[in-house]
Design an enzyme around this catalytic site. Structure first.
Site, PDB file in Angstrom:
ATOM      1  CE  LYS A  92      11.795 -41.636  21.781  1.00  0.00           C
ATOM      2  NZ  LYS A  92      12.216 -40.440  21.078  1.00  0.00           N
ATOM      3  CG  ASP A 151       5.322 -46.404  18.374  1.00  0.00           C
ATOM      4  OD1 ASP A 151       6.035 -46.594  19.382  1.00  0.00           O
ATOM      5  OD2 ASP A 151       5.705 -45.749  17.382  1.00  0.00           O
ATOM      6  CD1 TRP A 158       7.210 -40.209  16.346  1.00  0.00           C
ATOM      7  CD2 TRP A 158       8.414 -41.190  14.746  1.00  0.00           C
ATOM      8  NE1 TRP A 158       8.461 -39.647  16.363  1.00  0.00           N
ATOM      9  CE2 TRP A 158       9.219 -40.223  15.400  1.00  0.00           C
ATOM     10  CE3 TRP A 158       8.958 -41.935  13.704  1.00  0.00           C
ATOM     11  CZ2 TRP A 158      10.542 -39.987  15.038  1.00  0.00           C
ATOM     12  CZ3 TRP A 158      10.280 -41.695  13.339  1.00  0.00           C
ATOM     13  CH2 TRP A 158      11.050 -40.743  13.999  1.00  0.00           C
TER      14      TRP A 158
END
Length: 358
Positions: A190, A166, A99
């Site tokens: 999540k 992030d 990511w």
């Protein structure tokens, strides 16, 4: 049979989140209309949005001068929104996984990107340390938790330039000193809500300083001014997020979440370290994620990997297969996963070992 959900995301949510959202899909706030078919401008849904933003600020103790917004597009859209809004000429990135790589790729469309350090050469099995951050960079970007590789930055860094993080997969898993960050963002699927909504916490004074024109929907100020209602928000995920935020508060807040997560991780990591059939993939103990615990079979038992997966799956362990890029196993232990599920996985590992370890 009880199914234990170790999926990396979309992932397990609190029972109350699922139950309340399912009920609202049938009858939202006594309107007799489904949550999926009411106006986002209705007083009932505006109240949902307002409370969700207020609880977000309360639970993370967000100081004055920061805004919280809910937008669409996933964290992947933030990969370009961040440099669009914050990057004049140069940015710095810590490369700790897939990511972070994707975020860097988008930033390169806007100027120079400095990779301050990377653990790519060892398949991202540690968090780099001891690197130098360029003082003239517009911001420094980190990915705090790496779902694929099982590493996590579990502290708030002190840096001399704006810090962007992030936190898609570890938000609300521990207290965060938001004042140390310029911007925090993440997909909700999540620890917060089903996929479809993205949260952004941004320091207001950093916005509006770019010379470039920013498309309306990619300008953070648009969504701050519109109170996350400039366009139709993802109403179902926002409603679900509110239920989760209420649950976190009722459970004792993010400090309680941290204690629960540390306890769960200790149980599983202890078994990984003890059991001769398994080994962790992260080389430094301090870098081990509390959210995504990755492990493989030891060399001696490597040929039994498929058999263990089938054995554990038959026992109700769902979502434990490692990411296709690294293999092995991954147990995602997000806030809503009960300790009993972790213990059930440990019991599987012990039982399997008794059948094979001589």
């Amino acid at each position: 049979m009880k199914v234990h959900n170790f999926s990396a995301g979309p992932s397990i949510l609190p029972d109350v989140t699922v139950e309340n959202t399912a009920a609202a899909i049938k009858n939202f706030a006594g309107t007799t209309l489904s949550l999926m078919e009411v106006s986002h401008r209705s007083k009932e849904f505006v109240a949902v949005m307002d409370e969700a933003i207020a609880l977000f600020k309360e639970l993370l103790d967000i100081p004055a001068g920061y805004s919280v917004i809910f937008v669409g597009g996933g964290a992947s859209t933030q990969f370009c929104m961040i440099p669009y809004n914050l990057m004049a000429k140069k940015s710095a990135y810590l490369n700790t996984g897939a990511w972070a790589n994707k975020a860097m790729k988008e930033a390169k469309l806007f100027g120079e990107v400095v990779e301050v350090a990377s653990s790519k050469e060892t398949v991202y099995n540690y968090i780099p340390k001891g690197y130098e951050i360029p003082a003239d960079a517009d911001y420094f970007h980190i990915t705090t938790n790496n779902t694929i590789y099982g590493t996590e930055i579990k502290h708030d860094m002190d840096v001399n330039i704006p810090l962007v993080a992030d936190m898609s997969s570890d938000i609300f898993s521990r207290p965060v000193d938001v004042s140390k960050y310029a911007l925090i963002y993440g997909g909700a699927q999540k620890n917060l809500a089903p996929a479809g909504v993205t949260f952004v916490i941004v320091k207001d004074e950093l916005l509006g300083k770019m010379d470039r024109q920013i498309p309306t929907m990619l300008d953070y100020r648009t969504h701050i001014k519109g109170e996350s209602m400039f366009n139709t928000p993802p109403v179902v995920p926002v409603f679900a997020a509110l239920q989760t935020l209420r649950w976190i508060k009722e459970m004792g807040g993010v400090s309680a979440m941290q204690k629960m997560n540390e306890d769960k991780a200790a149980v599983l990591y202890s078994e990984i370290d003890r059991n001769p059939m398994f080994k962790g993939t992260v080389i430094n103990e301090e870098d081990r994620s509390l959210m995504n615990i990755c492990f493989v079979m030891t060399d001696e038992y490597k040929e039994l990997e498929k058999e263990f997966y089938e054995f554990a799956t038959a026992k109700g362990m769902s979502g434990i297969k490692g990411h296709r890029s690294v293999g092995g196993f991954r147990a995602s232990t997000y806030n809503a996963l009960p300790k009993a599920s972790v213990q059930a996985l440990v019991d599987c590992m012990k039982e399997f070992a008794t059948k094979h370890v001589k």
